[in-house]
Design a protein around this motif. Sequence first.
Motif, PDB file in Angstrom:
ATOM      1  N   PHE A   1       0.842  -1.207   0.000  1.00 32.65           N
ATOM      2  CA  PHE A   1       0.000   0.000   0.000  1.00 32.65           C
ATOM      3  C   PHE A   1       0.871   1.250   0.000  1.00 32.65           C
ATOM      4  O   PHE A   1       0.595   2.229  -0.710  1.00 32.65           O
ATOM      5  CB  PHE A   1      -0.901  -0.028   1.237  1.00 32.65           C
ATOM      6  N   ARG A   2       1.957   1.203   0.772  1.00 25.84           N
ATOM      7  CA  ARG A   2       2.835   2.371   0.859  1.00 25.84           C
ATOM      8  C   ARG A   2       3.587   2.611  -0.453  1.00 25.84           C
ATOM      9  O   ARG A   2       3.685   3.745  -0.925  1.00 25.84           O
ATOM     10  CB  ARG A   2       3.836   2.171   2.002  1.00 25.84           C
ATOM     11  N   SER A   3       4.115   1.533  -1.041  1.00 25.25           N
ATOM     12  CA  SER A   3       4.871   1.703  -2.287  1.00 25.25           C
ATOM     13  C   SER A   3       3.956   2.148  -3.432  1.00 25.25           C
ATOM     14  O   SER A   3       4.350   2.960  -4.275  1.00 25.25           O
ATOM     15  CB  SER A   3       5.588   0.401  -2.660  1.00 25.25           C
ATOM     16  N   PHE A   4       2.707   1.664  -3.441  1.00 29.11           N
ATOM     17  CA  PHE A   4       1.766   2.121  -4.457  1.00 29.11           C
ATOM     18  C   PHE A   4       1.444   3.608  -4.272  1.00 29.11           C
ATOM     19  O   PHE A   4       1.349   4.365  -5.241  1.00 29.11           O
ATOM     20  CB  PHE A   4       0.484   1.292  -4.392  1.00 29.11           C
ATOM     21  N   GLY A   5       1.303   4.006  -3.003  1.00 30.93           N
ATOM     22  CA  GLY A   5       1.090   5.436  -2.731  1.00 30.93           C
ATOM     23  C   GLY A   5       2.265   6.274  -3.191  1.00 30.93           C
ATOM     24  O   GLY A   5       2.104   7.380  -3.709  1.00 30.93           O
ATOM     25  N   GLN A   6       3.472   5.740  -3.002  1.00 29.71           N
ATOM     26  CA  GLN A   6       4.673   6.451  -3.459  1.00 29.71           C
ATOM     27  C   GLN A   6       4.672   6.565  -4.983  1.00 29.71           C
ATOM     28  O   GLN A   6       5.079   7.592  -5.539  1.00 29.71           O
ATOM     29  CB  GLN A   6       5.917   5.687  -2.990  1.00 29.71           C
ATOM     30  N   SER A   7       4.198   5.524  -5.661  1.00 28.70           N
ATOM     31  CA  SER A   7       4.117   5.575  -7.130  1.00 28.70           C
ATOM     32  C   SER A   7       3.132   6.645  -7.586  1.00 28.70           C
ATOM     33  O   SER A   7       3.384   7.378  -8.550  1.00 28.70           O
ATOM     34  CB  SER A   7       3.690   4.214  -7.685  1.00 28.70           C
ATOM     35  N   LEU A   8       1.996   6.726  -6.887  1.00 32.33           N
ATOM     36  CA  LEU A   8       0.999   7.747  -7.245  1.00 32.33           C
ATOM     37  C   LEU A   8       1.539   9.152  -6.960  1.00 32.33           C
ATOM     38  O   LEU A   8       1.261  10.095  -7.710  1.00 32.33           O
ATOM     39  CB  LEU A   8      -0.301   7.520  -6.471  1.00 32.33           C
ATOM     40  N   LEU A   9       2.310   9.274  -5.882  1.00 33.17           N
ATOM     41  CA  LEU A   9       2.918  10.574  -5.581  1.00 33.17           C
ATOM     42  C   LEU A   9       3.892  10.983  -6.696  1.00 33.17           C
ATOM     43  O   LEU A   9       3.920  12.140  -7.130  1.00 33.17           O
ATOM     44  CB  LEU A   9       3.657  10.501  -4.252  1.00 33.17           C
ATOM     45  N   ALA A  10       4.674  10.000  -7.166  1.00 34.74           N
ATOM     46  CA  ALA A  10       5.620  10.284  -8.252  1.00 34.74           C
ATOM     47  C   ALA A  10       4.893  10.576  -9.565  1.00 34.74           C
ATOM     48  O   ALA A  10       5.418  11.270 -10.440  1.00 34.74           O
ATOM     49  CB  ALA A  10       6.570   9.101  -8.433  1.00 34.74           C
ATOM     50  N   ALA A  11       3.681  10.022  -9.696  1.00 32.24           N
ATOM     51  CA  ALA A  11       2.917  10.223 -10.940  1.00 32.24           C
ATOM     52  C   ALA A  11       2.254  11.593 -10.997  1.00 32.24           C
ATOM     53  O   ALA A  11       1.907  12.067 -12.088  1.00 32.24           O
ATOM     54  CB  ALA A  11       1.850   9.135 -11.061  1.00 32.24           C
ATOM     55  N   THR A  12       2.089  12.241  -9.841  1.00 32.50           N
ATOM     56  CA  THR A  12       1.287  13.474  -9.791  1.00 32.50           C
ATOM     57  C   THR A  12       1.799  14.582 -10.718  1.00 32.50           C
ATOM     58  O   THR A  12       1.028  15.105 -11.529  1.00 32.50           O
ATOM     59  CB  THR A  12       1.195  13.978  -8.342  1.00 32.50           C
TER      60      THR A  12
ATOM     61  N   GLY B   1      -0.675   5.972   6.425  1.00 33.06           N
ATOM     62  CA  GLY B   1       0.281   4.944   6.018  1.00 33.06           C
ATOM     63  C   GLY B   1       0.670   5.011   4.563  1.00 33.06           C
ATOM     64  O   GLY B   1       1.376   4.131   4.071  1.00 33.06           O
ATOM     65  N   SER B   2       0.196   6.044   3.855  1.00 40.15           N
ATOM     66  CA  SER B   2       0.550   6.192   2.442  1.00 40.15           C
ATOM     67  C   SER B   2       1.067   7.605   2.200  1.00 40.15           C
ATOM     68  O   SER B   2       0.491   8.563   2.709  1.00 40.15           O
ATOM     69  CB  SER B   2      -0.671   5.930   1.561  1.00 40.15           C
ATOM     70  N   PRO B   3       2.155   7.737   1.431  1.00 36.26           N
ATOM     71  CA  PRO B   3       2.675   9.092   1.149  1.00 36.26           C
ATOM     72  C   PRO B   3       1.816   9.875   0.159  1.00 36.26           C
ATOM     73  O   PRO B   3       2.023  11.063  -0.021  1.00 36.26           O
ATOM     74  CB  PRO B   3       4.068   8.810   0.576  1.00 36.26           C
ATOM     75  N   MET B   4       0.891   9.205  -0.494  1.00 35.66           N
ATOM     76  CA  MET B   4       0.040   9.910  -1.464  1.00 35.66           C
ATOM     77  C   MET B   4      -0.790  10.969  -0.747  1.00 35.66           C
ATOM     78  O   MET B   4      -1.390  10.703   0.290  1.00 35.66           O
ATOM     79  CB  MET B   4      -0.888   8.931  -2.168  1.00 35.66           C
ATOM     80  N   ASN B   5      -0.797  12.164  -1.306  1.00 35.53           N
ATOM     81  CA  ASN B   5      -1.566  13.230  -0.672  1.00 35.53           C
ATOM     82  C   ASN B   5      -2.614  13.805  -1.621  1.00 35.53           C
ATOM     83  O   ASN B   5      -2.856  13.261  -2.692  1.00 35.53           O
ATOM     84  CB  ASN B   5      -0.624  14.325  -0.153  1.00 35.53           C
ATOM     85  N   ARG B   6      -3.195  14.920  -1.227  1.00 36.74           N
ATOM     86  CA  ARG B   6      -4.313  15.482  -1.991  1.00 36.74           C
ATOM     87  C   ARG B   6      -3.898  15.996  -3.362  1.00 36.74           C
ATOM     88  O   ARG B   6      -4.754  16.296  -4.182  1.00 36.74           O
ATOM     89  CB  ARG B   6      -4.955  16.595  -1.176  1.00 36.74           C
ATOM     90  N   ALA B   7      -2.617  16.113  -3.587  1.00 38.52           N
ATOM     91  CA  ALA B   7      -2.153  16.582  -4.897  1.00 38.52           C
ATOM     92  C   ALA B   7      -2.623  15.640  -5.992  1.00 38.52           C
ATOM     93  O   ALA B   7      -2.979  16.068  -7.093  1.00 38.52           O
ATOM     94  CB  ALA B   7      -0.627  16.689  -4.911  1.00 38.52           C
ATOM     95  N   TYR B   8      -2.626  14.344  -5.695  1.00 38.16           N
ATOM     96  CA  TYR B   8      -3.053  13.382  -6.708  1.00 38.16           C
ATOM     97  C   TYR B   8      -4.532  13.566  -7.039  1.00 38.16           C
ATOM     98  O   TYR B   8      -4.930  13.498  -8.208  1.00 38.16           O
ATOM     99  CB  TYR B   8      -2.792  11.952  -6.234  1.00 38.16           C
ATOM    100  N   ALA B   9      -5.334  13.812  -5.993  1.00 36.54           N
ATOM    101  CA  ALA B   9      -6.764  14.039  -6.219  1.00 36.54           C
ATOM    102  C   ALA B   9      -6.973  15.283  -7.083  1.00 36.54           C
ATOM    103  O   ALA B   9      -7.840  15.297  -7.961  1.00 36.54           O
ATOM    104  CB  ALA B   9      -7.480  14.189  -4.877  1.00 36.54           C
ATOM    105  N   VAL B  10      -6.169  16.318  -6.828  1.00 31.45           N
ATOM    106  CA  VAL B  10      -6.271  17.532  -7.652  1.00 31.45           C
ATOM    107  C   VAL B  10      -5.914  17.206  -9.111  1.00 31.45           C
ATOM    108  O   VAL B  10      -6.540  17.701 -10.048  1.00 31.45           O
ATOM    109  CB  VAL B  10      -5.350  18.641  -7.099  1.00 31.45           C
ATOM    110  N   GLY B  11      -4.906  16.352  -9.292  1.00 30.31           N
ATOM    111  CA  GLY B  11      -4.512  15.948 -10.644  1.00 30.31           C
ATOM    112  C   GLY B  11      -5.653  15.245 -11.372  1.00 30.31           C
ATOM    113  O   GLY B  11      -5.896  15.493 -12.557  1.00 30.31           O
TER     114      GLY B  11
END
Length: 372
Positions: free
Chosen positions: A64-75, A202-212
């Motif tokens: 879950f954490r690594s997937f969140g990190q991937s989404l953060l990098a994708a933003t 538990g996930s680094p993904m933040n609201r930036a992805y939702a904005v994207g």
Amino acid sequence: MTKRSLNKQFKNIRTSILGMLGRLLDPLTAIILALFVGGIIIALLGDDVVLAISSLLNGSLGSFRSFGQSLLAATPLIFTGLSFSVAYRSGLFNIGAEGQLYVGAIVGAMVGTLFPGLPSIIYIPLVLISGAVAGALWAFLPAYLKVRLGVHEVINVIMLNKIALYLTNWLVSVNGPFRQGSVQPATPFMDDNVRLQALFKGSPMNRAYAVGIVMAIIVYLLMWKTKSGYRMRAVGHNLNASQFVGINTNKSVISAFMISGALAGMGGAIEICSVYGRFYAGFSPGYGFEGIAVSLLGNNHPVGIIISSILFGALKTGAMKMQIIAGTNVNLVKVLQALIIFFVAGKWSIMATIKNQKEQIIRRRLAKKIKH
């Protein structure tokens, strides 16, 4: 509703689904081919191919954490990919997203220090809009020169990329006006109310992805569901025909370029808000240029861009684990990205190949009938 109309609707839905699946086949084929060639390169380097690929997948999608990190990098790639796609659909080749990203980031970072204590619900949109406006204004110059003097946009944006990079570097240098009390070439930290919070524990993904994701929906509605979007796409499809039917092509070109710049500028501002908390020199590893690849892989469509950005984000995140566990050079990920684009650009369309094969079979049958 009659049985006939129901059958017709069912047939339309089935055709749409098959068409969508058909369009997905080409990027998937490109990814598989890239991984295959990448595996050969890994083997030639003397590393364990299976261990390297499994490490890459586990490091990017294994938890879950690594997937969140991937989404953060994708933003940021969503924003720069959307930026390129809007311009591309309008007949423009905006490779200036990198410069527009830097300008949006530094303006957003400075606005983020001006109003301490302002509520987040107001402050965050203010920072993002500031970055978008800065990116749009930065994109206006090449658009204006193209419309008024016919100067090709690629030449201008390449120069503006350099100017944006060196200008922002100077602004946060030792003698720069935006550097205050820091040993690093960076602006002061922004107000805490500007920082984007995590979406899930538990996930680094933040609201930036939702904005994207929201911006991808807005771009889809703008380009495919409004008259302005239709005009921009019509100009991109055929400039002369658009002029003939009375479309103001100059206005469409400038609008498309500024929307493209605004998306890249907002991408810079949101990266500062979500990851760094301030602007620092050289913060982008090339998000603007990677956005071109993301957009092309995603067929210059918002849905495709979201999917391809996740792929590129996953490659970035998994690369570190691949290097640690399998000892594979982290730069191999860049090779994989380049191979994917190579195979996509090759236009080895499976659907087109199947269609050609069917047409050849029909021609042969007709030729036989004529002979008999």
